[in-house]
Design an enzyme around this catalytic site. Structure first.
Site, PDB file in Angstrom:
ATOM      1  N   LYS A 204       1.105  -3.124 -15.015  1.00  0.00           N
ATOM      2  CA  LYS A 204       1.403  -4.387 -14.332  1.00  0.00           C
ATOM      3  C   LYS A 204       2.069  -5.326 -15.326  1.00  0.00           C
ATOM      4  O   LYS A 204       1.415  -5.941 -16.173  1.00  0.00           O
ATOM      5  CB  LYS A 204       0.114  -5.015 -13.780  1.00  0.00           C
ATOM      6  N   SER A 407       3.936  -3.551  -4.617  1.00  0.00           N
ATOM      7  CA  SER A 407       2.840  -4.487  -4.833  1.00  0.00           C
ATOM      8  C   SER A 407       2.434  -5.107  -3.497  1.00  0.00           C
ATOM      9  O   SER A 407       1.988  -4.397  -2.608  1.00  0.00           O
ATOM     10  CB  SER A 407       3.225  -5.542  -5.872  1.00  0.00           C
TER      11      SER A 407
END
Length: 616
Positions: A204, A407
């Protein structure tokens, strides 16, 4: 006392002043009247049902400008009338519809694909348009591509034409794909700005620019895997369309200095020698060539043509309404809480459209078309829940992924009955983070401090001026970890996977649509049209119409959009100008933080996807 002689200059000044004011008033009046006439003409065109005149035996001028998009960004009156930046965009659906209509239209003899102003389009969008060009050519009609210079995106489309024309002073050469980020860690340290980050997922990377001075190994691996897949698909598409040897484009670029030297530094000649274009023509030669092919419009002194937007107004007819409907709802842009205009996904505005489709008794299925790298975690879950409500009421839901569905963009798709993606779609990025900048150290440098009292350890525990207290940090980290588990559980439930199996392919890692299908994150590879067919199949219907569910535009909205189209068509295209690209990248990175409005400061954003628009 005064006399006449000294007063003469004063009289002259007064006369000039009078005429100057009169000229200014006349200027204001003339331009005011012109503006009113222009606006009145546009309003009349909007109100009128009659489209533009359709010439017989004409060329369809397909001249997209700016960026290929799934949904046009809403234009504000401030941007239009106060010098704001106007989006230069071309709807993929408009281009596809124009080609489909012209394919069997006897009034259209050929398509001129004018790509001078096409700046960029992500690969899945380019592949959709290219497939439509090939389908048009199957009718026996020709497509001729032309440009003074071809951007990398424009070159992909041009390669699928029958003939590619290039100005002798131009170029039609790809460069390859690249993603670079600007990192601010040292700058922020120098100015004593604290960046409080809480995240789950080693891949991430959305907040990396604020925490590092370079790209992490994990981020580098994930990005390169995507770019390699895109480059393979891009070069293979051009080589197949132009009948070039496999691998020839990559070989040329790895030997670019020597190749250019052999062409004596002439980029146009190199483009021709390598088979990327068919003819080098000046503007006058090109005009005469097209006039010979299609005939002349003597009034304009050019070949007979109709621009594709005008053609759509003239040729489009209302969609026949069938007893059953497949509703198509578009989710395009960053996901934020509350209301949002077109080009951004608001939790309230999008759920309202989904609910509208769910409550329509004729809707048999819903297709959610996604082109988003995510955003607010709470907004993403609200949207997914509304889709779940439709499923609970017996309406099948199919997710169709465009260029990006990662996401938060993947979150809203996760529990759909089926997920469809293009092979080059960017998806995954199943991870979560919280980010809060604070300037307590900066203020302390200047002798400014914050102090006070609170009834609990977490009251006032997060502040821009005080930073994040250890207790509040523990709470936020717990929220982040819980949110990640919620994300994993949502995907596991929707994809019929075990939690640990989802975690193994999650941790914020991005995947292509093709890789995601192999991992179980996507069901099928295909485009929007295939997803609509699948939705009808799940609903058990054969005879249906497709209903694009959109926010109803007011006359003001339509007027602003039409004025913006007219204004942006005259603006220069930034192209590959390095200063313009740097400016946009920096602005994109800095505005990123300003767009975050999740009430808990928890985000599901694909950091890699933020840079995709900078890929040429």
């Amino acid at each position: 006392m005064s006399n006449e002689s000294p007063g003469k200059p004063g009289i002259v000044r007064r006369v000039f002043r009078f005429w100057w004011r009169a000229l200014k008033a006349l200027n204001t009046l003339v331009f005011g009247l012109l503006s009113v006439l222009i606006i009145a003409a546009i309003v009349a065109a909007l109100i009128s049902q009659r489209g533009p005149d359709m010439p017989e035996g004409a060329a369809l001028l397909l001249n997209p400008a700016g960026t290929l998009v799934e949904q046009e960004t809403a234009v504000s009156s401030a941007a239009l009338f106060q010098g704001g930046e106007l989006p230069q965009q071309a709807l993929v659906s408009d281009i596809i519809d124009a080609l489909a209509l012209a394919r069997d239209d006897k009034r259209i003899d050929l398509v001129v694909l004018d790509l001078d102003r096409l700046e960029q389009g992500l690969l899945p969008k380019l592949e959709r348009v290219a497939a439509s060009i090939v389908d048009f050519r199957s009718s026996g009609k020709k497509v001729i591509a032309t440009a003074d210079n071809y951007s990398q995106s424009a070159l992909y489309l041009a390669a699928h034409a029958d003939e590619v024309l290039l100005n002798p002073e131009g170029m039609a050469l790809p460069q390859g794909f690249a993603m670079y980020r600007t990192y601010f860690r040292e700058f922020l340290d120098e100015h004593a700005v604290s960046v409080n980050l809480f995240k789950v997922g080693k891949y991430k990377s959305a907040a990396d620019p604020f925490l590092r001075n370079d790209m992490s190994a994990e981020d580098r691996t994930a990005r390169l895997a995507i770019l390699d897949a895109w480059w393979d698909s891009y070069t293979a598409g051009i080589e197949a369309a132009r009948k070039l040897p496999a691998g020839s484009l990559d070989a040329m670029l790895h030997n670019a200095p020597q190749e250019l030297q052999q062409a004596q530094g002439n980029l146009a000649r190199l483009s021709l020698d390598k088979g990327l274009v068919d003819r080098l023509m000046s503007d006058n030669e090109k005009r005469r060539y097209l006039v010979d092919l299609i005939g002349e419009n003597e009034e304009q002194g050019d070949y007979r043509k109709i621009a594709y937007r005008d053609y759509l107004l003239a040729a489009r007819s209302p969609v026949e309404q069938k007893p059953a409907k497949v509703a198509v709802v578009r989710a395009v842009g960053n996901i934020v809480d509350g209301e949002a205009p077109e080009g951004e996904i608001g939790s309230r505005s999008l759920t309202r459209l989904i609910r509208q489709a769910r409550e329509d008794e004729d809707v048999a299925a819903i297709v959610l078309r996604i082109d988003s790298g995510g955003g607010s975690k709470s907004a993403s879950e609200m949207i997914r829940s509304e889709l779940q409500a439709a499923q609970d009421s017996g309406i099948p839901v199919v997710a169709s992924m465009g260029s990006v569905a990662a996401s938060g963009g993947y979150w809203i798709a996760a529990t759909a009955d089926e997920i469809w993606a293009a092979p080059t779609t960017i998806t995954g990025s199943i991870g979560i983070f919280g980010l809060m900048p604070s300037v307590e150290k900066t203020l302390a440098r200047h002798g400014i401090y914050s102090d006070g009292v609170a009834t609990t350890p977490i009251a006032g525990g997060a502040s821009v001026t005080r930073g994040v207290s250890p207790e509040y940090g523990q709470v936020l980290q717990s929220i982040i970890e819980s949110g990640y588990e919620q994300f994993l559980a949502t995907v596991a439930s929707g994809r019929n996977m075990a939690r640990d199996d989802v975690h193994a392919v999650a941790q914020g890692r991005i995947w292509t649509g093709e890789a995601a299908q192999q991992l179980g994150l996507v069901d099928h590879l295909g485009e929007l049209e295939q997803a609509v067919t699948a939705a009808a199949r799940l609903a058990g219907i054969d005879d249906y119409s497709v209903w694009p569910v959109e926010r109803e535009q007011s006359m003001q909205d339509r007027l602003l959009n039409r004025l913006a189209q007219a204004a942006s068509s005259t603006l220069p295209i930034l192209g590959n100008d390095p200063i313009a690209r740097l400016n946009r990248q920096l602005r994109q990175e800095m505005e990123f933080m300003g767009r975050l409005n999740d009430p808990s400061h928890v985000y599901v954003i694909c950091g890699e996807c933020l840079l995709l628009e900078s890929v040429p």
